[in-house]
Design a protein around this motif. Structure first.
Motif, PDB file in Angstrom:
ATOM      1  N   LEU A 184       0.829  -1.208   0.000  1.00 21.22           N
ATOM      2  CA  LEU A 184       0.000   0.000   0.000  1.00 21.22           C
ATOM      3  C   LEU A 184       0.863   1.257   0.000  1.00 21.22           C
ATOM      4  CD1 LEU A 184      -2.904  -0.866   2.463  1.00 21.22           C
ATOM      5  CD2 LEU A 184      -3.045  -0.523  -0.010  1.00 21.22           C
ATOM      6  N   ALA A 243       2.072   1.863  -3.501  1.00 20.43           N
ATOM      7  CA  ALA A 243       0.974   2.366  -4.328  1.00 20.43           C
ATOM      8  C   ALA A 243       0.765   3.857  -4.083  1.00 20.43           C
ATOM      9  CB  ALA A 243      -0.301   1.591  -4.038  1.00 20.43           C
ATOM     10  N   HIS A 290     -10.508  -1.152  -1.147  1.00 21.33           N
ATOM     11  CA  HIS A 290     -11.061  -0.912  -2.490  1.00 21.33           C
ATOM     12  C   HIS A 290     -11.055   0.583  -2.811  1.00 21.33           C
ATOM     13  CE1 HIS A 290     -13.432  -1.633  -6.057  1.00 21.33           C
ATOM     14  NE2 HIS A 290     -14.274  -0.683  -5.661  1.00 21.33           N
ATOM     15  N   CYS A 322      -7.487   1.642  -3.474  1.00 23.90           N
ATOM     16  CA  CYS A 322      -7.050   1.209  -4.806  1.00 23.90           C
ATOM     17  C   CYS A 322      -7.637   2.101  -5.900  1.00 23.90           C
ATOM     18  CB  CYS A 322      -7.416  -0.257  -5.044  1.00 23.90           C
ATOM     19  SG  CYS A 322      -6.418  -1.395  -4.064  1.00 23.90           S
ATOM     20  N   TYR A 370      -5.640   5.174  -5.835  1.00 23.88           N
ATOM     21  CA  TYR A 370      -4.307   4.952  -6.399  1.00 23.88           C
ATOM     22  C   TYR A 370      -4.345   4.575  -7.879  1.00 23.88           C
ATOM     23  CZ  TYR A 370      -2.869   4.624  -1.467  1.00 23.88           C
ATOM     24  OH  TYR A 370      -2.637   4.869  -0.137  1.00 23.88           O
ATOM     25  N   ILE A 391      -5.236   1.525  -9.114  1.00 20.04           N
ATOM     26  CA  ILE A 391      -4.753   0.161  -9.310  1.00 20.04           C
ATOM     27  C   ILE A 391      -5.837  -0.836  -8.938  1.00 20.04           C
ATOM     28  CG2 ILE A 391      -2.332   0.751  -8.884  1.00 20.04           C
ATOM     29  CD1 ILE A 391      -2.657  -0.482  -6.076  1.00 20.04           C
ATOM     30  N   SER A 392      -5.623  -2.076  -9.344  1.00 19.63           N
ATOM     31  CA  SER A 392      -6.542  -3.154  -8.994  1.00 19.63           C
ATOM     32  C   SER A 392      -6.187  -3.712  -7.623  1.00 19.63           C
ATOM     33  CB  SER A 392      -6.421  -4.269 -10.042  1.00 19.63           C
ATOM     34  OG  SER A 392      -7.055  -5.439  -9.601  1.00 19.63           O
ATOM     35  N   MET A 393      -7.169  -4.212  -6.912  1.00 23.45           N
ATOM     36  CA  MET A 393      -6.903  -4.828  -5.609  1.00 23.45           C
ATOM     37  C   MET A 393      -5.987  -6.033  -5.745  1.00 23.45           C
ATOM     38  SD  MET A 393     -10.408  -4.625  -3.349  1.00 23.45           S
ATOM     39  CE  MET A 393      -9.795  -5.795  -2.184  1.00 23.45           C
ATOM     40  N   VAL A 432      -2.327  -5.384  -4.895  1.00 24.17           N
ATOM     41  CA  VAL A 432      -1.922  -5.014  -3.542  1.00 24.17           C
ATOM     42  C   VAL A 432      -1.562  -6.281  -2.769  1.00 24.17           C
ATOM     43  CG1 VAL A 432      -2.650  -3.974  -1.369  1.00 24.17           C
ATOM     44  CG2 VAL A 432      -3.353  -2.963  -3.532  1.00 24.17           C
TER      45      VAL A 432
END
Length: 162
Positions: A34, A37, A75, A78, A81, A83-85, A88
Motif C-alpha cells: 500500500l 501504491a 477498495h 485502490c 491509487y 490500481i486493482s486490488m 496489492v
C-alpha cells in the motif's frame, strides 16, 4: 526459496504472510505494498486516508501490514491509487520486500553461474555436465513456480482473518 505453501489452522499470521510473499514474488507477480501504491501516485497519507474514509494512523498501520485491513477501505484506496486490488500485497510489507531481495539474490547467482560457464569455455574446459546440471535446476525452479498455487487478493484478505 520454497514455493510450496503448506498452511493449516496452526499456521501463524507471520507464516501465512511470508508464504504469500514468496508465492507472489516467485510467480513474477507485480504485487506492491500500500505504501508503494501511495508513493507511486505521489499521494500524502492524509489525502489517501481521506479518500478511503479512515484515519492516517490506520492507513500507516495498513501500509505496514494490510492483512487485517477492511476490504471496502482497501477498495477505495485502490481506486484512489488507480490500481486493482489484485496488485496489492495482502500481508506484511517486510515479508514482500524480503521475498523480493531473496529472488534478486537468486537471479544474481544464476548470472554468476552463467559467467563461470562462459569463462570455463574460454579456457577450453568441457562444461557439458555443468550446463546440464544448471539447466536441471532452472527447469525445477520453473516447475515449482508453475505449480505454486494461485493467490487472489480478495480470497487472501479473507484468509488473513482466520
Amino acid at each position: 526459496m520454497n514455493n510450496i505453501i503448506t498452511l493449516n489452522q496452526c499456521s501463524t499470521r507471520a507464516d501465512r504472510s511470508k508464504n504469500l510473499a514468496q508465492s507472489a514474488v516467485s510467480k513474477g507477480g507485480h504485487m506492491i505494498t500500500l505504501r508503494e501504491a501511495r508513493e507511486n501516485v505521489r499521494g500524502s497519507t492524509k489525502d489517501a486516508a481521506v479518500a478511503a474514509g479512515i484515519t492516517e494512523r490506520t492507513l500507516k498501520k495498513w501500509e505496514i501490514d494490510c492483512g487485517r485491513a477492511d476490504l471496502f477501505a482497501i477498495h477505495r484506496l485502490c481506486a484512489f491509487y488507480g490500481i486493482s486490488m489484485s496488485h496489492v500485497f495482502p500481508g506484511k510489507e517486510v515479508e514482500l520486500l524480503a521475498a523480493r531481495r531473496e529472488v534478486s539474490i537468486l537471479e544474481k547467482k544464476v548470472v554468476e553461474v552463467d559467467d563461470i560457464i562462459a569463462h570455463l569455455k574460454q579456457m577450453g574446459c568441457d562444461t557439458t555436465e555443468l550446463e546440464s546440471f544448471v539447466e536441471e535446476i532452472r527447469k525445477s525452479r520453473e516447475a515449482e513456480t508453475k505449480n505454486a498455487p494461485s493467490v487472489g487478493a480478495p480470497e487472501t484478505f479473507n484468509q488473513s482473518h482466520l
